[in-house]
Design a protein around this motif. Structure first.
Motif, mmCIF file in Angstrom:
data_model
loop_
_atom_site.group_PDB
_atom_site.id
_atom_site.type_symbol
_atom_site.label_atom_id
_atom_site.label_comp_id
_atom_site.label_asym_id
_atom_site.label_seq_id
_atom_site.Cartn_x
_atom_site.Cartn_y
_atom_site.Cartn_z
ATOM 1 N N MET A 280 0.847 -1.190 0.000
ATOM 2 C CA MET A 280 0.000 0.000 0.000
ATOM 3 C C MET A 280 0.883 1.240 0.000
ATOM 4 O O MET A 280 1.846 1.318 0.756
ATOM 5 N N ALA A 281 0.526 2.201 -0.831
ATOM 6 C CA ALA A 281 1.329 3.414 -0.891
ATOM 7 C C ALA A 281 1.129 4.217 0.377
ATOM 8 O O ALA A 281 0.029 4.294 0.921
ATOM 9 N N VAL A 282 2.188 4.844 0.835
ATOM 10 C CA VAL A 282 2.096 5.692 2.009
ATOM 11 C C VAL A 282 1.480 7.014 1.611
ATOM 12 O O VAL A 282 1.867 7.619 0.617
ATOM 13 N N MET A 283 0.496 7.459 2.350
ATOM 14 C CA MET A 283 -0.193 8.693 2.014
ATOM 15 C C MET A 283 0.735 9.863 2.232
ATOM 16 O O MET A 283 1.370 9.998 3.275
ATOM 17 N N SER A 284 0.832 10.728 1.236
ATOM 18 C CA SER A 284 1.695 11.891 1.348
ATOM 19 C C SER A 284 1.113 12.873 2.338
ATOM 20 O O SER A 284 -0.070 12.844 2.661
ATOM 21 N N THR A 285 1.949 13.812 2.776
ATOM 22 C CA THR A 285 1.487 14.829 3.713
ATOM 23 C C THR A 285 0.346 15.623 3.119
ATOM 24 O O THR A 285 -0.622 15.962 3.791
ATOM 25 N N ALA A 286 0.420 15.877 1.787
ATOM 26 C CA ALA A 286 -0.620 16.673 1.144
ATOM 27 C C ALA A 286 -1.961 15.962 1.150
ATOM 28 O O ALA A 286 -3.013 16.583 1.099
ATOM 29 N N ALA A 287 -1.903 14.622 1.214
ATOM 30 C CA ALA A 287 -3.154 13.870 1.164
ATOM 31 C C ALA A 287 -3.807 13.725 2.512
ATOM 32 O O ALA A 287 -4.942 13.292 2.601
ATOM 33 N N ARG A 288 -3.066 14.072 3.579
ATOM 34 C CA ARG A 288 -3.639 13.929 4.916
ATOM 35 C C ARG A 288 -4.666 15.019 5.161
ATOM 36 O O ARG A 288 -4.483 16.166 4.769
ATOM 37 N N PRO A 289 -5.770 14.692 5.826
ATOM 38 C CA PRO A 289 -6.779 15.709 6.121
ATOM 39 C C PRO A 289 -6.200 16.828 6.964
ATOM 40 O O PRO A 289 -5.334 16.613 7.809
ATOM 41 N N ASP A 290 -6.641 18.054 6.728
ATOM 42 C CA ASP A 290 -6.219 19.179 7.549
ATOM 43 C C ASP A 290 -6.728 19.002 8.964
ATOM 44 O O ASP A 290 -7.702 18.304 9.213
ATOM 45 N N ALA A 291 -6.106 19.694 9.865
ATOM 46 C CA ALA A 291 -6.472 19.554 11.281
ATOM 47 C C ALA A 291 -7.924 19.927 11.521
ATOM 48 O O ALA A 291 -8.592 19.373 12.375
ATOM 49 N N ASP A 292 -8.442 20.911 10.738
ATOM 50 C CA ASP A 292 -9.819 21.343 10.958
ATOM 51 C C ASP A 292 -10.793 20.643 10.024
ATOM 52 O O ASP A 292 -11.946 21.020 9.935
ATOM 53 N N ALA A 293 -10.308 19.625 9.299
ATOM 54 C CA ALA A 293 -11.195 18.901 8.381
ATOM 55 C C ALA A 293 -10.890 17.424 8.431
ATOM 56 O O ALA A 293 -10.726 16.768 7.435
ATOM 57 N N HIS B 92 -11.179 4.181 -4.787
ATOM 58 C CA HIS B 92 -10.638 5.349 -4.088
ATOM 59 C C HIS B 92 -9.703 6.135 -5.001
ATOM 60 O O HIS B 92 -9.721 7.370 -5.023
ATOM 61 N N ARG B 93 -8.878 5.435 -5.750
ATOM 62 C CA ARG B 93 -7.946 6.116 -6.647
ATOM 63 C C ARG B 93 -8.672 6.890 -7.727
ATOM 64 O O ARG B 93 -8.284 8.009 -8.087
ATOM 65 N N ALA B 94 -9.748 6.287 -8.282
ATOM 66 C CA ALA B 94 -10.506 6.973 -9.329
ATOM 67 C C ALA B 94 -11.139 8.257 -8.796
ATOM 68 O O ALA B 94 -11.175 9.282 -9.487
ATOM 69 N N VAL B 95 -11.636 8.210 -7.564
ATOM 70 C CA VAL B 95 -12.229 9.407 -6.959
ATOM 71 C C VAL B 95 -11.161 10.473 -6.746
ATOM 72 O O VAL B 95 -11.382 11.656 -7.040
ATOM 73 N N ASP B 96 -9.998 10.067 -6.255
ATOM 74 C CA ASP B 96 -8.906 11.028 -6.061
ATOM 75 C C ASP B 96 -8.537 11.703 -7.378
ATOM 76 O O ASP B 96 -8.345 12.925 -7.439
ATOM 77 N N ARG B 97 -8.426 10.891 -8.426
ATOM 78 C CA ARG B 97 -8.054 11.454 -9.732
ATOM 79 C C ARG B 97 -9.111 12.428 -10.232
ATOM 80 O O ARG B 97 -8.789 13.507 -10.726
ATOM 81 N N ARG B 98 -10.395 12.049 -10.123
ATOM 82 C CA ARG B 98 -11.455 12.923 -10.609
ATOM 83 C C ARG B 98 -11.515 14.222 -9.817
ATOM 84 O O ARG B 98 -11.805 15.288 -10.371
ATOM 85 N N ALA B 99 -11.257 14.136 -8.519
ATOM 86 C CA ALA B 99 -11.280 15.330 -7.669
ATOM 87 C C ALA B 99 -10.010 16.156 -7.802
ATOM 88 O O ALA B 99 -9.957 17.283 -7.296
ATOM 89 N N GLY B 100 -8.975 15.599 -8.460
ATOM 90 C CA GLY B 100 -7.702 16.310 -8.580
ATOM 91 C C GLY B 100 -6.960 16.400 -7.267
ATOM 92 O O GLY B 100 -6.263 17.383 -6.996
ATOM 93 N N LEU B 101 -7.097 15.340 -6.455
ATOM 94 C CA LEU B 101 -6.481 15.325 -5.130
ATOM 95 C C LEU B 101 -5.397 14.251 -5.071
ATOM 96 O O LEU B 101 -5.416 13.301 -5.852
ATOM 97 N N PRO B 102 -4.465 14.379 -4.143
ATOM 98 C CA PRO B 102 -3.391 13.379 -4.023
ATOM 99 C C PRO B 102 -3.946 11.993 -3.723
ATOM 100 O O PRO B 102 -4.964 11.849 -3.027
ATOM 101 N N GLU B 103 -3.294 10.987 -4.245
ATOM 102 C CA GLU B 103 -3.703 9.611 -3.995
ATOM 103 C C GLU B 103 -3.689 9.320 -2.502
ATOM 104 O O GLU B 103 -2.746 9.659 -1.796
ATOM 105 N N GLY B 104 -4.729 8.703 -2.017
ATOM 106 C CA GLY B 104 -4.845 8.394 -0.599
ATOM 107 C C GLY B 104 -5.824 9.298 0.125
ATOM 108 O O GLY B 104 -6.200 9.014 1.258
ATOM 109 N N THR B 105 -6.247 10.395 -0.530
ATOM 110 C CA THR B 105 -7.172 11.323 0.132
ATOM 111 C C THR B 105 -8.518 10.655 0.404
ATOM 112 O O THR B 105 -9.050 10.715 1.522
#
Length: 216
Positions: free
Chosen positions: A1-14, A53-66
């Motif tokens: 499993m790929a490790v989720m990048s920092t950018a893909a981690r939810p923000d503290a307030d979300a 999950h990957r398809a949703v990330d791609r469609r949303a333009g978000l980092p893989e793992g979001t």
């Protein structure tokens, strides 16, 4: 499993919220709503087999793992998507019920209101396609049944009240037939070229409404 990048981690307030339980009414906001809107488009284009999950990330333009950070399993994603689609439909059905209360007994006014509801739905064909896909999946996924049928119960109740006001002898039974017919009309419409969808519904929906009022 790929490790989720920092950018893909939810923000503290979300931070990711728990998967909705049956009967939950929490409205998704922020990143979660963005992911579910993207999931609607994925299902509309590729069906439920294409929903990952990957398809949703791609469609949303978000980092893989979001997506998997918010909705960890496929079942969680399906249930959340059913809630999202069902709520969009349920809200409009509730508005229709309020509008019909002001025009009870007037078949032309009722026809106009129901037609505008269906035309409004078909202007968002991705939502209709996702609803159709999820409706079929609900027969195989018990977790989806209660979540996804809520909007349909609201529509059945609205149509039943309309039939009762029209003097139909069996308004509950009629409502089941009418709602099934409306669902079929919507699916048929979104298969048509975009320019043909609205004229088709504006011709077909009044036939159903007037049949409910005039038939005995």
């Amino acid at each position: 499993m790929a490790v989720m990048s920092t950018a893909a981690r939810p923000d503290a307030d979300a931070r990711p919220t728990p998967t909705p339980t049956r009967g939950a009414t929490t409205i998704p906001t922020g990143r979660r709503a963005e992911l579910l809107a993207a999931a609607v488009e994925v299902v509309a284009d590729s069906g439920l087999r294409g929903l990952t999950h990957r398809a949703v990330d791609r469609r949303a333009g978000l980092p893989e793992g979001t997506c998997s950070a918010y909705l960890r399993t496929r079942v969680a994603l399906l249930v959340a998507l059913a809630e999202y689609v069902g709520r969009a439909l349920e809200t409009r059905v509730a508005a229709l019920g309020e509008e019909l209360a002001d025009c009870a007994g007037d078949p032309d006014a009722v026809s106009a209101a129901v037609t505008e509801l269906t035309v409004g739905w078909v202007r968002e064909p991705s939502l209709v396609r996702a609803q159709a896909e999820l409706s079929l999946e609900a027969a195989r996924q018990p977790d989806l049944v209660e979540v996804f049928e809520r909007w349909r119960r609201g529509l059945l109740g609205t149509v039943e009240r309309m039939g009762a006001l029209a003097g139909r002898p069996s308004p509950a039974e009629d409502a089941v037939v009418v709602v099934a017919a409306v669902e079929g009309l919507l699916v048929t419409a979104v298969r048509m070229p975009a320019a043909q969808r609205e004229p088709f519904l504006r011709g077909a929906v009044p036939l159903l409404v007037h049949a409910l009022h005039d038939g005995r």
